[in-house]
Write a protein that holds these residues in place. Structure first.
Motif, PDB file in Angstrom:
ATOM      1  N   VAL A  33       0.806  -1.220   0.000  1.00  0.00           N
ATOM      2  CA  VAL A  33       0.000   0.000   0.000  1.00  0.00           C
ATOM      3  C   VAL A  33       0.840   1.272   0.000  1.00  0.00           C
ATOM      4  O   VAL A  33       0.289   2.362  -0.117  1.00  0.00           O
ATOM      5  N   THR A  34       2.133   1.159   0.107  1.00  0.00           N
ATOM      6  CA  THR A  34       2.984   2.347   0.149  1.00  0.00           C
ATOM      7  C   THR A  34       2.849   3.196  -1.119  1.00  0.00           C
ATOM      8  O   THR A  34       2.669   4.416  -1.016  1.00  0.00           O
ATOM      9  N   PRO A  35       2.909   2.623  -2.335  1.00  0.00           N
ATOM     10  CA  PRO A  35       2.718   3.461  -3.522  1.00  0.00           C
ATOM     11  C   PRO A  35       1.328   4.089  -3.579  1.00  0.00           C
ATOM     12  O   PRO A  35       1.181   5.230  -4.016  1.00  0.00           O
ATOM     13  N   LEU A  36       0.310   3.373  -3.120  1.00  0.00           N
ATOM     14  CA  LEU A  36      -1.041   3.922  -3.104  1.00  0.00           C
ATOM     15  C   LEU A  36      -1.120   5.141  -2.183  1.00  0.00           C
ATOM     16  O   LEU A  36      -1.701   6.163  -2.533  1.00  0.00           O
ATOM     17  N   VAL A  37      -0.529   5.043  -1.012  1.00  0.00           N
ATOM     18  CA  VAL A  37      -0.523   6.159  -0.067  1.00  0.00           C
ATOM     19  C   VAL A  37       0.248   7.335  -0.655  1.00  0.00           C
ATOM     20  O   VAL A  37      -0.187   8.490  -0.534  1.00  0.00           O
ATOM     21  N   ASP A  38       1.365   7.084  -1.317  1.00  0.00           N
ATOM     22  CA  ASP A  38       2.141   8.157  -1.927  1.00  0.00           C
ATOM     23  C   ASP A  38       1.324   8.891  -2.987  1.00  0.00           C
ATOM     24  O   ASP A  38       1.298  10.128  -3.034  1.00  0.00           O
ATOM     25  N   VAL A  39       0.647   8.143  -3.835  1.00  0.00           N
ATOM     26  CA  VAL A  39      -0.171   8.756  -4.882  1.00  0.00           C
ATOM     27  C   VAL A  39      -1.307   9.559  -4.275  1.00  0.00           C
ATOM     28  O   VAL A  39      -1.605  10.673  -4.711  1.00  0.00           O
ATOM     29  N   MET A  40      -1.951   9.029  -3.268  1.00  0.00           N
ATOM     30  CA  MET A  40      -3.061   9.738  -2.632  1.00  0.00           C
ATOM     31  C   MET A  40      -2.602  11.039  -1.973  1.00  0.00           C
ATOM     32  O   MET A  40      -3.293  12.047  -2.043  1.00  0.00           O
ATOM     33  N   LEU A  41      -1.440  11.034  -1.355  1.00  0.00           N
ATOM     34  CA  LEU A  41      -0.934  12.260  -0.736  1.00  0.00           C
ATOM     35  C   LEU A  41      -0.589  13.311  -1.786  1.00  0.00           C
ATOM     36  O   LEU A  41      -0.856  14.502  -1.600  1.00  0.00           O
ATOM     37  N   VAL A  42      -0.011  12.888  -2.898  1.00  0.00           N
ATOM     38  CA  VAL A  42       0.296  13.834  -3.974  1.00  0.00           C
ATOM     39  C   VAL A  42      -0.991  14.428  -4.535  1.00  0.00           C
ATOM     40  O   VAL A  42      -1.090  15.643  -4.756  1.00  0.00           O
ATOM     41  N   LEU A  43      -2.020  13.594  -4.754  1.00  0.00           N
ATOM     42  CA  LEU A  43      -3.303  14.105  -5.254  1.00  0.00           C
ATOM     43  C   LEU A  43      -3.947  15.055  -4.257  1.00  0.00           C
ATOM     44  O   LEU A  43      -4.530  16.078  -4.650  1.00  0.00           O
ATOM     45  N   LEU A  44      -3.853  14.748  -2.983  1.00  0.00           N
ATOM     46  CA  LEU A  44      -4.404  15.626  -1.958  1.00  0.00           C
ATOM     47  C   LEU A  44      -3.750  17.000  -2.011  1.00  0.00           C
ATOM     48  O   LEU A  44      -4.433  18.027  -1.966  1.00  0.00           O
ATOM     49  N   ILE A  45      -2.443  17.041  -2.137  1.00  0.00           N
ATOM     50  CA  ILE A  45      -1.727  18.322  -2.217  1.00  0.00           C
ATOM     51  C   ILE A  45      -2.125  19.085  -3.471  1.00  0.00           C
ATOM     52  O   ILE A  45      -2.367  20.298  -3.429  1.00  0.00           O
ATOM     53  N   PHE A  47      -4.961  18.928  -5.172  1.00  0.00           N
ATOM     54  CA  PHE A  47      -6.310  19.463  -5.039  1.00  0.00           C
ATOM     55  C   PHE A  47      -6.387  20.591  -4.020  1.00  0.00           C
ATOM     56  O   PHE A  47      -7.168  21.525  -4.179  1.00  0.00           O
ATOM     57  N   MET A  48      -5.584  20.538  -2.969  1.00  0.00           N
ATOM     58  CA  MET A  48      -5.575  21.623  -1.991  1.00  0.00           C
ATOM     59  C   MET A  48      -5.046  22.911  -2.605  1.00  0.00           C
ATOM     60  O   MET A  48      -5.508  24.000  -2.278  1.00  0.00           O
ATOM     61  N   VAL A  49      -4.080  22.803  -3.496  1.00  0.00           N
ATOM     62  CA  VAL A  49      -3.521  23.991  -4.145  1.00  0.00           C
ATOM     63  C   VAL A  49      -4.447  24.495  -5.241  1.00  0.00           C
ATOM     64  O   VAL A  49      -4.637  25.702  -5.416  1.00  0.00           O
ATOM     65  N   ALA A  50      -5.072  23.592  -5.994  1.00  0.00           N
ATOM     66  CA  ALA A  50      -5.881  23.979  -7.147  1.00  0.00           C
ATOM     67  C   ALA A  50      -7.277  24.469  -6.771  1.00  0.00           C
ATOM     68  O   ALA A  50      -7.866  25.272  -7.493  1.00  0.00           O
ATOM     69  N   ALA A  51      -7.845  24.020  -5.676  1.00  0.00           N
ATOM     70  CA  ALA A  51      -9.223  24.365  -5.315  1.00  0.00           C
ATOM     71  C   ALA A  51      -9.459  25.867  -5.163  1.00  0.00           C
ATOM     72  O   ALA A  51     -10.451  26.375  -5.687  1.00  0.00           O
ATOM     73  N   PRO A  52      -8.614  26.631  -4.487  1.00  0.00           N
ATOM     74  CA  PRO A  52      -8.877  28.069  -4.388  1.00  0.00           C
ATOM     75  C   PRO A  52      -8.825  28.780  -5.738  1.00  0.00           C
ATOM     76  O   PRO A  52      -9.506  29.779  -5.946  1.00  0.00           O
ATOM     77  N   MET A  53      -8.053  28.279  -6.682  1.00  0.00           N
ATOM     78  CA  MET A  53      -7.952  28.920  -7.987  1.00  0.00           C
ATOM     79  C   MET A  53      -9.206  28.723  -8.828  1.00  0.00           C
ATOM     80  O   MET A  53      -9.473  29.497  -9.733  1.00  0.00           O
ATOM     81  N   LEU A  54      -9.977  27.699  -8.548  1.00  0.00           N
ATOM     82  CA  LEU A  54     -11.167  27.415  -9.338  1.00  0.00           C
ATOM     83  C   LEU A  54     -12.341  28.308  -8.976  1.00  0.00           C
ATOM     84  O   LEU A  54     -13.287  28.410  -9.741  1.00  0.00           O
ATOM     85  N   THR A  55     -12.319  28.951  -7.820  1.00  0.00           N
ATOM     86  CA  THR A  55     -13.465  29.729  -7.365  1.00  0.00           C
ATOM     87  C   THR A  55     -13.217  31.236  -7.365  1.00  0.00           C
ATOM     88  O   THR A  55     -13.962  31.964  -6.748  1.00  0.00           O
ATOM     89  N   VAL A  56     -12.203  31.709  -8.050  1.00  0.00           N
ATOM     90  CA  VAL A  56     -11.871  33.126  -8.031  1.00  0.00           C
ATOM     91  C   VAL A  56     -12.566  33.843  -9.175  1.00  0.00           C
ATOM     92  O   VAL A  56     -12.489  33.425 -10.322  1.00  0.00           O
ATOM     93  N   GLY A  57     -13.271  34.932  -8.877  1.00  0.00           N
ATOM     94  CA  GLY A  57     -13.816  35.815  -9.893  1.00  0.00           C
ATOM     95  C   GLY A  57     -15.045  35.282 -10.607  1.00  0.00           C
ATOM     96  O   GLY A  57     -15.593  34.242 -10.299  1.00  0.00           O
ATOM     97  N   VAL A  58     -15.475  36.050 -11.602  1.00  0.00           N
ATOM     98  CA  VAL A  58     -16.628  35.720 -12.422  1.00  0.00           C
ATOM     99  C   VAL A  58     -16.202  34.697 -13.462  1.00  0.00           C
ATOM    100  O   VAL A  58     -15.162  34.859 -14.094  1.00  0.00           O
ATOM    101  N   PRO A  59     -16.962  33.632 -13.661  1.00  0.00           N
ATOM    102  CA  PRO A  59     -16.549  32.614 -14.641  1.00  0.00           C
ATOM    103  C   PRO A  59     -16.738  33.082 -16.081  1.00  0.00           C
ATOM    104  O   PRO A  59     -17.814  32.945 -16.651  1.00  0.00           O
ATOM    105  N   ILE A  60     -15.703  33.668 -16.652  1.00  0.00           N
ATOM    106  CA  ILE A  60     -15.758  34.140 -18.032  1.00  0.00           C
ATOM    107  C   ILE A  60     -14.522  33.668 -18.777  1.00  0.00           C
ATOM    108  O   ILE A  60     -13.509  33.335 -18.176  1.00  0.00           O
ATOM    109  N   ASP A  61     -14.625  33.638 -20.092  1.00  0.00           N
ATOM    110  CA  ASP A  61     -13.495  33.303 -20.945  1.00  0.00           C
ATOM    111  C   ASP A  61     -12.880  34.608 -21.442  1.00  0.00           C
ATOM    112  O   ASP A  61     -13.475  35.300 -22.256  1.00  0.00           O
TER     113      ASP A  61
END
Length: 153
Positions: A33-45, A47-61
């Motif tokens: 399970v060590t590789p699984l835990v490593d992958v999950m921790l990387v994905l968690l990081i 998503f934690m960094v990307a989530a605030p960027m998805l909700t900023v401002g008015v959704p326009i192109d």
């Protein structure tokens, strides 16, 4: 002085090529399970960094100033604001209060219709934002700002 094909372990009673009673190519019931835990921790990081960027401002192109001209088969819905703050749907002048009802009436694909907002450089920023806010609040998702291509010097 002969050689034995069985190797040194065979003479001593050992098992060659076997460990713990399992044969070669047998199923291993242990899961690492060590590789699984490593992958999950990387994905968690990530998503934690990307989530605030998805909700900023008015959704326009927002188009880039050096983008190529649009190639479209159909005429897009265009809302324009002139320097005096007057609002136009295509070429027809309308009041700001009429923007959303008229858009809902002419949108062929519903709230996924692509809407372009054109604001004159001398137009008040507040008027352009009022128009965009009304369109966004009504539920339209694809709002774009139109600019001219940057001239090369």
């Amino acid at each position: 002085m002969g050689m034995s094909a069985g190797g040194g372990n065979a003479a001593r009673g050992g098992r060659r090529g076997r460990r713990g009673g399992r044969g070669r190519g047998g199923a291993i019931s242990e899961i690492n399970v060590t590789p699984l835990v490593d992958v999950m921790l990387v994905l968690l990081i990530i998503f934690m960094v990307a989530a605030p960027m998805l909700t900023v401002g008015v959704p326009i192109d927002l188009p880039q100033t050096q983008a190529k001209a649009m190639n479209s088969d159909t005429q897009p819905i265009t809302i324009s604001v002139n320097p005096q703050g007057e609002v136009y749907l295509q070429e027809t002048p309308i009041a700001i209060e009429e923007v959303v009802p008229k858009l809902e009436a002419i949108a062929t694909t519903g709230y996924n219709e692509r809407i372009y907002v054109r604001g004159d450089t001398a137009a008040a920023y507040g008027v352009v934002m009022k128009v965009m806010a009304r369109i966004s609040a009504a539920g339209f998702k694809n709002i774009g700002l139109v600019t001219q291509q940057e001239q090369q010097k």
